[in-house]
Design an enzyme around this catalytic site. Sequence first.
Site, PDB file in Angstrom:
ATOM      1  N   ASP A 199       5.606  11.512  39.709  1.00 21.34           N
ATOM      2  CA  ASP A 199       6.147  10.401  40.199  1.00 21.34           C
ATOM      3  C   ASP A 199       6.981   9.823  40.057  1.00 21.34           C
ATOM      4  O   ASP A 199       7.638   8.647  39.865  1.00 21.34           O
ATOM      5  CB  ASP A 199       4.855   9.718  39.616  1.00 21.34           C
ATOM      6  CG  ASP A 199       2.793  10.274  39.898  1.00 21.34           C
ATOM      7  OD1 ASP A 199       2.973  10.656  41.397  1.00 21.34           O
ATOM      8  OD2 ASP A 199       2.477   9.959  39.031  1.00 21.34           O
ATOM      9  N   HIS A 258       3.708  11.222  48.091  1.00 19.73           N
ATOM     10  CA  HIS A 258       5.524  11.152  47.956  1.00 19.73           C
ATOM     11  C   HIS A 258       4.872   9.780  49.329  1.00 19.73           C
ATOM     12  O   HIS A 258       4.541   9.223  50.291  1.00 19.73           O
ATOM     13  CB  HIS A 258       6.601  11.844  48.963  1.00 19.73           C
ATOM     14  CG  HIS A 258       6.862  13.273  48.126  1.00 19.73           C
ATOM     15  ND1 HIS A 258       6.694  12.948  47.307  1.00 19.73           N
ATOM     16  CD2 HIS A 258       6.714  14.020  48.691  1.00 19.73           C
ATOM     17  CE1 HIS A 258       7.185  13.639  46.401  1.00 19.73           C
ATOM     18  NE2 HIS A 258       6.906  14.641  47.183  1.00 19.73           N
ATOM     19  N   GLN A 290       4.806  17.347  42.496  1.00 22.42           N
ATOM     20  CA  GLN A 290       4.687  17.080  40.489  1.00 22.42           C
ATOM     21  C   GLN A 290       5.724  17.508  40.399  1.00 22.42           C
ATOM     22  O   GLN A 290       6.787  16.768  40.655  1.00 22.42           O
ATOM     23  CB  GLN A 290       3.159  18.237  40.422  1.00 22.42           C
ATOM     24  CG  GLN A 290       1.887  17.956  41.252  1.00 22.42           C
ATOM     25  CD  GLN A 290       1.680  18.602  42.072  1.00 22.42           C
ATOM     26  OE1 GLN A 290       1.518  19.477  42.270  1.00 22.42           O
ATOM     27  NE2 GLN A 290       0.824  17.958  43.018  1.00 22.42           N
TER      28      GLN A 290
END
Length: 427
Positions: free
Chosen positions: A13, A41, A222
């Site tokens: 993130d 995304h 990730q």
Amino acid sequence: MPSIVVVGMQWGDEGKGKIVDLLSEKMDINVRYNGGSNAGHTIVNGDQSFKFHLIPSGIIYPHVIPVIGAGVVIDLEVLFTELEGLEARGIDTKRLLISGNAHLTMPYHKVLDQLSEKRLGKMAIGTTRRGIGPTYADKAYRSGIRVQDLLDLKIFYEKLVAALKEKNRIIKAYGREPLDPEKIMQDYIGYAEKIKEHVIDVARYLNNALDAGSDVLLEGAQGTFLDIDYGTYPFVTSSSAIAGGATTGAGIPPKKISAVLGVAKAYTTRVGSGPFPTELEDEIGNYLAEKGYEYGTTTGRKRRCGWLDVVLLKYASMINGTDYIALTKMDVLSGLETIKICVAYEYEGKTYEDYPSHQTIFHKAKPIYEEIPGWKTDISDVTSYAQLPKNAKNFIKKIEELVKVPIGIISVGPKRSQTIFKEFYLW
């Protein structure tokens, strides 16, 4: 010509989607090399917003060839829903190339993931319940179903029936109805017809393209501390989320990687369970969450927020071989009187300036902070490094000094225009 790996340096993130979008415009090929539909995304391009889970972000550029590598696990329902959504918006998806060696996330994987998390209760890992872990488990156990199996439906059906003999035994033990192979087969006959035009030998394609001088962007899902080997195990994902995963996930040898761009937020967040030394469970944590709109693209879950942790960034830089850092969400810190940076940990009276190798120390570590003055000015419209407030520059310089990696890109908002290129020399 460059082949660039874009990798997250925290718990995911970090804003990789925007960075990949910015760089893809200059590339020929964009490869997704790990993870599955648990990744998310969000890209803001002009007045349009795109949310991706499986498809490489570069697909929105007509000249870019999007590629899904063997290291990705593919949920075909998610894949074709994404493709249909893009086609409805006028984007050509026929360019998408998919490795025949990529494994499929099957319906039983998702059921088993959900049942496992429910069984663990308070000890749950905090997965997205998308079936990612069970898919990679079958891959390692050599009982997985791959994309290329869809090219021979007889083989696919035999593997499906064999898998369900074992999976249904577990599912029934939880008191759930067993899955019907005939019903699953009907869905996958349709998927097989649609996917066959996309399937190729990705490793051969990419190596030939690099040898011919193509520019390739390798997009990680990730982040470093969700990596199956180097993350905060067991609160991790099930794939190789570090830069090294690009070589295995895409089939490219290490010597063909030109540079690694690590993406880090100006503060730290994570989703799900697991240790988080700088987590803020106060008004500052809420401020970061709300101003930064810290809600997961995939799950919608509110992210846990805390101060920037450079102990993590130093370790991430080491194992990824980071050449440059893209620092995102700098604008979120605007308005704070002071900003804290975690420079070390304390555990049982001992100071740790480096990421501890033992999980007990990290789980119980207390952050040691350096505090620097914040800046009041809104920086979301700043377009050059020179225009940034002095204290914002000091914040950037402090990170560079501590991590010993230059910050090449600074993001001050979600739009492409809200980006400062400070030092990024790859072209």
